[in-house]
Design a protein around this motif. Structure first.
Motif, mmCIF file in Angstrom:
data_model
loop_
_atom_site.group_PDB
_atom_site.id
_atom_site.type_symbol
_atom_site.label_atom_id
_atom_site.label_comp_id
_atom_site.label_asym_id
_atom_site.label_seq_id
_atom_site.Cartn_x
_atom_site.Cartn_y
_atom_site.Cartn_z
ATOM 1 N N ILE A 127 0.876 -1.174 0.000
ATOM 2 C CA ILE A 127 0.000 0.000 0.000
ATOM 3 C C ILE A 127 0.910 1.219 0.000
ATOM 4 O O ILE A 127 1.683 1.414 0.942
ATOM 5 N N LYS A 161 -3.044 7.269 2.266
ATOM 6 C CA LYS A 161 -2.892 6.963 3.690
ATOM 7 C C LYS A 161 -2.652 8.268 4.437
ATOM 8 O O LYS A 161 -1.951 9.131 3.932
ATOM 9 N N PHE A 167 -7.117 1.762 2.858
ATOM 10 C CA PHE A 167 -6.932 0.456 3.496
ATOM 11 C C PHE A 167 -8.087 -0.481 3.139
ATOM 12 O O PHE A 167 -7.865 -1.671 2.884
ATOM 13 N N GLU A 168 -9.293 0.059 3.114
ATOM 14 C CA GLU A 168 -10.452 -0.738 2.692
ATOM 15 C C GLU A 168 -10.277 -1.197 1.245
ATOM 16 O O GLU A 168 -10.576 -2.346 0.896
ATOM 17 N N LYS A 178 -9.729 -7.739 7.794
ATOM 18 C CA LYS A 178 -9.016 -6.871 8.732
ATOM 19 C C LYS A 178 -8.371 -7.657 9.871
ATOM 20 O O LYS A 178 -7.216 -7.431 10.235
ATOM 21 N N MET A 183 -0.277 -4.273 8.834
ATOM 22 C CA MET A 183 0.393 -3.261 8.012
ATOM 23 C C MET A 183 1.752 -2.945 8.619
ATOM 24 O O MET A 183 1.881 -2.800 9.836
ATOM 25 N N ASP A 191 1.024 5.075 7.994
ATOM 26 C CA ASP A 191 0.990 3.615 7.953
ATOM 27 C C ASP A 191 0.416 2.995 9.211
ATOM 28 O O ASP A 191 -0.492 2.163 9.139
ATOM 29 N N ALA A 195 -3.565 2.539 9.666
ATOM 30 C CA ALA A 195 -4.041 1.157 9.669
ATOM 31 C C ALA A 195 -4.848 0.848 10.920
ATOM 32 O O ALA A 195 -5.928 0.236 10.846
ATOM 33 N N ALA A 198 -8.202 2.099 10.828
ATOM 34 C CA ALA A 198 -9.025 1.338 9.883
ATOM 35 C C ALA A 198 -9.334 -0.062 10.393
ATOM 36 O O ALA A 198 -9.989 -0.848 9.707
ATOM 37 N N ILE A 200 -6.971 -2.371 11.353
ATOM 38 C CA ILE A 200 -5.943 -3.325 10.950
ATOM 39 C C ILE A 200 -4.758 -3.210 11.915
ATOM 40 O O ILE A 200 -4.337 -2.100 12.245
#
Length: 229
Positions: A127, A161, A167-168, A178, A183, A191, A195, A198, A200
């Motif tokens: 990403i 980001k 992220f989705e 997830k 990440m 990052d 993440a 989100a 993650i």
């Protein structure tokens, strides 16, 4: 310390796997040697690195365009060292820099070893907020393309980001969940916190050993990922 139930590992590219600062310095050395030989490369780079990071942060939050980023990071750096240069010359350097940057492909120590290790156990992905065509060249020229199942860039996702939408988007592209993803990146904001916000899990690649006020998992060398994954 080991994280269980991970199936998909997402990496940032620049400053995480691909050594942006080293490759950038080599590129500027080649350009200046031909066209601006009086520029002292070490002095220029000392100013360019933090200026470039500041410009990327503005770009990350849509406060400047990518054209303005490419101009500002050079103009501000030349101003900082007191080097007079025209806008036309900056435009030429900017174009040449983008063209030549991907010819240098120094990676962070341990990159290939950790990718070989992780690719035996997980699906790997990228990403990145970088420009799509440049990032693809970096990955291909550095022979990293065989490791990654998917590559998500901000141009594809329409956001950068730390916006949760990217992220989705990456999760959908990777067909990942997830709760079984993680990440890894060098930016605590873009990052790691991006993440985490989100939903993650994340690991901070703190190669420069910055002081961190957030309680996050972190590593100082890529091979330390073996302690987690």
């Amino acid at each position: 310390m080991r994280i269980e139930n991970i199936k998909d590992v997402f990496f940032d590219l620049d400053h995480t796997l691909w050594d942006f600062d080293k490759n950038s310095k080599i590129t500027f050395e080649n350009i200046f040697a031909r066209n601006h030989p009086t520029v002292l490369i070490d002095t220029f780079i000392t100013h360019y690195i933090p200026i470039n990071q500041a410009c990327w942060k503005l770009y990350q939050y849509d406060k400047i365009t990518h054209q303005q980023l490419r101009y500002d990071r050079l103009k501000l750096s030349f101003d900082a060292i007191g080097y007079e240069i025209t806008d036309d010359a900056i435009a030429l350097i900017s174009e040449e820099y983008i063209e030549l940057l991907t010819e240098n492909n120094h990676l962070f120590d341990g990159t290939l070893e950790i990718l070989n290790y992780l690719s035996q156990k997980y699906k790997l992905h990228v990403i990145t907020n970088g420009f799509a065509n440049v990032q693809v060249k970096k990955i291909n020229n550095a022979k990293l393309n065989t490791y990654f199942a998917t590559i998500t860039n901000s141009e594809m996702a329409g956001v950068k980001k730390p916006n949760p939408i990217i992220f989705e988007y990456a999760l959908d592209l990777a067909k990942a969940r997830k709760e079984s993803s993680i990440m890894i990146g060098d930016s605590i904001e873009a990052d790691v916190l991006g993440a985490l916000d989100a939903g993650i899990d994340a690991i901070y690649f703190n190669e420069s050993r910055q002081n961190v006020t957030h309680a996050v998992k972190q590593i100082n060398h890529l091979l330390e990922l073996k302690n987690y994954l």
